[in-house]
Design an enzyme around this catalytic site. Sequence first.
Site, mmCIF file in Angstrom:
data_model
loop_
_atom_site.group_PDB
_atom_site.id
_atom_site.type_symbol
_atom_site.label_atom_id
_atom_site.label_comp_id
_atom_site.label_asym_id
_atom_site.label_seq_id
_atom_site.Cartn_x
_atom_site.Cartn_y
_atom_site.Cartn_z
ATOM 1 N N LYS A 1 -28.168 -28.506 -1.142
ATOM 2 C CA LYS A 1 -26.978 -27.634 -1.200
ATOM 3 C C LYS A 1 -27.344 -26.273 -1.782
ATOM 4 O O LYS A 1 -27.005 -25.229 -1.224
ATOM 5 C CB LYS A 1 -25.865 -28.282 -2.061
ATOM 6 C CG LYS A 1 -25.387 -29.622 -1.539
ATOM 7 C CD LYS A 1 -24.257 -30.199 -2.388
ATOM 8 C CE LYS A 1 -24.665 -30.562 -3.810
ATOM 9 N NZ LYS A 1 -25.670 -31.641 -3.902
ATOM 10 N N ARG B 1 -15.672 -32.057 -6.555
ATOM 11 C CA ARG B 1 -16.528 -33.230 -6.605
ATOM 12 C C ARG B 1 -15.735 -34.514 -6.782
ATOM 13 O O ARG B 1 -16.312 -35.578 -6.949
ATOM 14 C CB ARG B 1 -17.459 -33.058 -7.799
ATOM 15 C CG ARG B 1 -18.908 -33.205 -7.483
ATOM 16 C CD ARG B 1 -19.628 -32.949 -8.781
ATOM 17 N NE ARG B 1 -20.998 -33.266 -8.712
ATOM 18 C CZ ARG B 1 -21.950 -32.380 -8.448
ATOM 19 N NH1 ARG B 1 -21.679 -31.125 -8.199
ATOM 20 N NH2 ARG B 1 -23.194 -32.783 -8.461
ATOM 21 N N ARG C 1 -38.719 -31.530 -7.391
ATOM 22 C CA ARG C 1 -38.008 -30.249 -7.581
ATOM 23 C C ARG C 1 -38.436 -29.560 -8.873
ATOM 24 O O ARG C 1 -38.595 -30.187 -9.914
ATOM 25 C CB ARG C 1 -36.497 -30.494 -7.638
ATOM 26 C CG ARG C 1 -35.756 -29.213 -8.047
ATOM 27 C CD ARG C 1 -34.301 -29.248 -7.799
ATOM 28 N NE ARG C 1 -33.654 -30.410 -8.343
ATOM 29 C CZ ARG C 1 -32.419 -30.756 -8.031
ATOM 30 N NH1 ARG C 1 -31.712 -30.021 -7.195
ATOM 31 N NH2 ARG C 1 -31.892 -31.818 -8.572
ATOM 32 N N ARG D 1 -35.671 -30.348 -14.120
ATOM 33 C CA ARG D 1 -34.362 -30.532 -14.764
ATOM 34 C C ARG D 1 -34.327 -31.869 -15.495
ATOM 35 O O ARG D 1 -34.761 -32.874 -14.956
ATOM 36 C CB ARG D 1 -33.247 -30.498 -13.706
ATOM 37 C CG ARG D 1 -32.753 -29.100 -13.408
ATOM 38 C CD ARG D 1 -31.816 -29.005 -12.242
ATOM 39 N NE ARG D 1 -30.814 -30.056 -12.112
ATOM 40 C CZ ARG D 1 -29.951 -30.127 -11.100
ATOM 41 N NH1 ARG D 1 -29.961 -29.210 -10.140
ATOM 42 N NH2 ARG D 1 -29.077 -31.084 -11.031
ATOM 43 N N ARG E 1 -26.466 -40.470 -10.640
ATOM 44 C CA ARG E 1 -25.826 -39.364 -9.897
ATOM 45 C C ARG E 1 -25.509 -39.780 -8.461
ATOM 46 O O ARG E 1 -24.475 -39.403 -7.919
ATOM 47 C CB ARG E 1 -26.737 -38.125 -9.924
ATOM 48 C CG ARG E 1 -26.684 -37.419 -11.285
ATOM 49 C CD ARG E 1 -27.861 -36.489 -11.507
ATOM 50 N NE ARG E 1 -27.993 -35.503 -10.455
ATOM 51 C CZ ARG E 1 -29.124 -34.834 -10.201
ATOM 52 N NH1 ARG E 1 -30.199 -35.059 -10.933
ATOM 53 N NH2 ARG E 1 -29.160 -33.953 -9.238
HETATM 54 P P1 AP5 Z 1 -31.596 -28.501 -3.886
HETATM 55 O O1 AP5 Z 1 -31.260 -27.364 -2.995
HETATM 56 O O2 AP5 Z 1 -31.891 -28.225 -5.308
HETATM 57 O O3 AP5 Z 1 -30.515 -29.680 -3.739
HETATM 58 P P2 AP5 Z 1 -28.998 -29.781 -4.239
HETATM 59 O O4 AP5 Z 1 -28.238 -30.490 -3.169
HETATM 60 O O5 AP5 Z 1 -28.505 -28.451 -4.674
HETATM 61 O O6 AP5 Z 1 -29.235 -30.772 -5.429
HETATM 62 P P3 AP5 Z 1 -28.640 -30.885 -6.898
HETATM 63 O O7 AP5 Z 1 -29.399 -32.034 -7.499
HETATM 64 O O8 AP5 Z 1 -28.702 -29.577 -7.618
HETATM 65 O O9 AP5 Z 1 -27.201 -31.303 -6.644
HETATM 66 P P4 AP5 Z 1 -26.307 -32.033 -7.610
HETATM 67 O O10 AP5 Z 1 -25.044 -32.015 -6.834
HETATM 68 O O11 AP5 Z 1 -26.788 -33.360 -8.052
HETATM 69 O O12 AP5 Z 1 -26.415 -31.144 -8.935
HETATM 70 P P5 AP5 Z 1 -25.538 -29.958 -9.513
HETATM 71 O O13 AP5 Z 1 -26.450 -28.946 -10.038
HETATM 72 O O14 AP5 Z 1 -24.469 -29.555 -8.561
HETATM 73 O O15 AP5 Z 1 -32.858 -29.252 -3.204
HETATM 74 C C1 AP5 Z 1 -33.482 -30.345 -3.843
HETATM 75 C C2 AP5 Z 1 -35.024 -30.219 -3.678
HETATM 76 O O16 AP5 Z 1 -35.361 -30.394 -2.306
HETATM 77 C C3 AP5 Z 1 -35.590 -28.858 -4.096
HETATM 78 O O17 AP5 Z 1 -36.820 -29.047 -4.724
HETATM 79 C C4 AP5 Z 1 -35.788 -28.110 -2.770
HETATM 80 O O18 AP5 Z 1 -36.847 -27.187 -2.826
HETATM 81 C C5 AP5 Z 1 -36.071 -29.252 -1.803
HETATM 82 N N1 AP5 Z 1 -35.536 -29.014 -0.463
HETATM 83 C C6 AP5 Z 1 -34.348 -28.449 -0.131
HETATM 84 N N2 AP5 Z 1 -34.192 -28.412 1.212
HETATM 85 C C7 AP5 Z 1 -35.320 -28.997 1.724
HETATM 86 C C8 AP5 Z 1 -35.762 -29.266 3.058
HETATM 87 N N3 AP5 Z 1 -35.017 -28.928 4.132
HETATM 88 N N4 AP5 Z 1 -36.957 -29.872 3.225
HETATM 89 C C9 AP5 Z 1 -37.708 -30.215 2.155
HETATM 90 N N5 AP5 Z 1 -37.349 -29.979 0.871
HETATM 91 C C10 AP5 Z 1 -36.177 -29.382 0.668
HETATM 92 O O19 AP5 Z 1 -24.783 -30.699 -10.710
HETATM 93 C C11 AP5 Z 1 -25.493 -31.180 -11.839
HETATM 94 C C12 AP5 Z 1 -24.544 -31.864 -12.793
HETATM 95 O O20 AP5 Z 1 -23.531 -30.923 -13.242
HETATM 96 C C13 AP5 Z 1 -23.723 -33.030 -12.227
HETATM 97 O O21 AP5 Z 1 -24.454 -34.252 -12.274
HETATM 98 C C14 AP5 Z 1 -22.510 -33.029 -13.153
HETATM 99 O O22 AP5 Z 1 -22.816 -33.633 -14.385
HETATM 100 C C15 AP5 Z 1 -22.267 -31.554 -13.396
HETATM 101 N N6 AP5 Z 1 -21.313 -30.973 -12.436
HETATM 102 C C16 AP5 Z 1 -21.577 -30.008 -11.506
HETATM 103 N N7 AP5 Z 1 -20.473 -29.734 -10.790
HETATM 104 C C17 AP5 Z 1 -19.489 -30.539 -11.270
HETATM 105 C C18 AP5 Z 1 -18.131 -30.747 -10.905
HETATM 106 N N8 AP5 Z 1 -17.549 -30.069 -9.891
HETATM 107 N N9 AP5 Z 1 -17.404 -31.649 -11.619
HETATM 108 C C19 AP5 Z 1 -17.957 -32.340 -12.643
HETATM 109 N N10 AP5 Z 1 -19.255 -32.216 -13.014
HETATM 110 C C20 AP5 Z 1 -20.018 -31.324 -12.323
#
Ligand code: AP5
Length: 217
Positions: free
Chosen positions: A13, A88, A127, A161, A172
């Site tokens: 994402k 979410r 990552r 992270r 997660r």
């Molecule tokens: P990346 O782009 O980093 O993936 P992502 O989908 O953004 O993954 P996240 O783990 O950041 O999502 P998340 O939803 O768990 O975490 P968030 O930060 O939102 O890609 C992943 C890896 O793959 C990278 O190394 C990249 O280089 C590689 N990659 C990407 N595309 C690729 C491809 N095509 N081919 C190969 N490799 C590729 O949330 C974190 C925490 O915050 C949550 O757990 C929660 O505690 C809190 N939080 C956030 N939002 C809320 C909310 N709305 N409500 C409550 N709590 C929340």
Amino acid sequence: MRIVLVGPPGAGKGTQAQYLAKNLSIPHVSTGDLFRANISQGTELGRQAQDYIDAGQLVPDSVTIGMATNRLQEADAADGFLLDGFPRNLAQAEALDAFLAEQGIALDGVLDLEVPEDEIVKRIAGRRVCRRDSSHVFHESYNQPAREGVCDVCGGELYQRPDDSEDTVRTRIEVYHRETEPIIDYYRAQNLVVTISALGPVDEVTARAMEALGVSE
Ligand code: AP5
Ligand code: ZN
């Protein structure tokens, strides 16, 4: 355009949001990045969120909804946005709808990124993100920085992270299935959802996303 990105942890994402936001000239609003920035700045909001994030649980709606809608207000939601990581759960989706209705605007689309679980695990295990700005994302084999351990964008140090440990990732993924997946049906009922495979090279996924959203570069 006003777009919501959904998909499991590690679906890409944040990676796709960077390119899509640039191509569409709209701000990228990531609640995960907002929380991590607050944590590194030592704010009260960061303090409230930290334990939940470290445990892989959702931060309570009472903290998250206000933070997300304030950021949308600052970004001039009417001019478009790409939301990554919000909403979410159903309560957040309803709160977003209420906020948009108050502004007299609506979503244009919800982009759902599909990735098999074994790929999620590989993406998260490798990552590396930037300490200065967690929206600068790399992968130790799929998306390497020019210099090992150094962010290509700003020169910051790359690190793993804390919530990317195997146990926390498992939590997660469970939280995603239980809390977040139901919003896909909620948006399907509004005819907003386009689902694409997020497998393959990053630029191919971006092209697929642009096509699914009906926009050209
Ligand atoms: P990346 O782009 O980093 O993936 P992502 O989908 O953004 O993954 P996240 O783990 O950041 O999502 P998340 O939803 O768990 O975490 P968030 O930060 O939102 O890609 C992943 C890896 O793959 C990278 O190394 C990249 O280089 C590689 N990659 C990407 N595309 C690729 C491809 N095509 N081919 C190969 N490799 C590729 O949330 C974190 C925490 O915050 C949550 O757990 C929660 O505690 C809190 N939080 C956030 N939002 C809320 C909310 N709305 N409500 C409550 N709590 C929340
Ligand atoms: Zn950086």
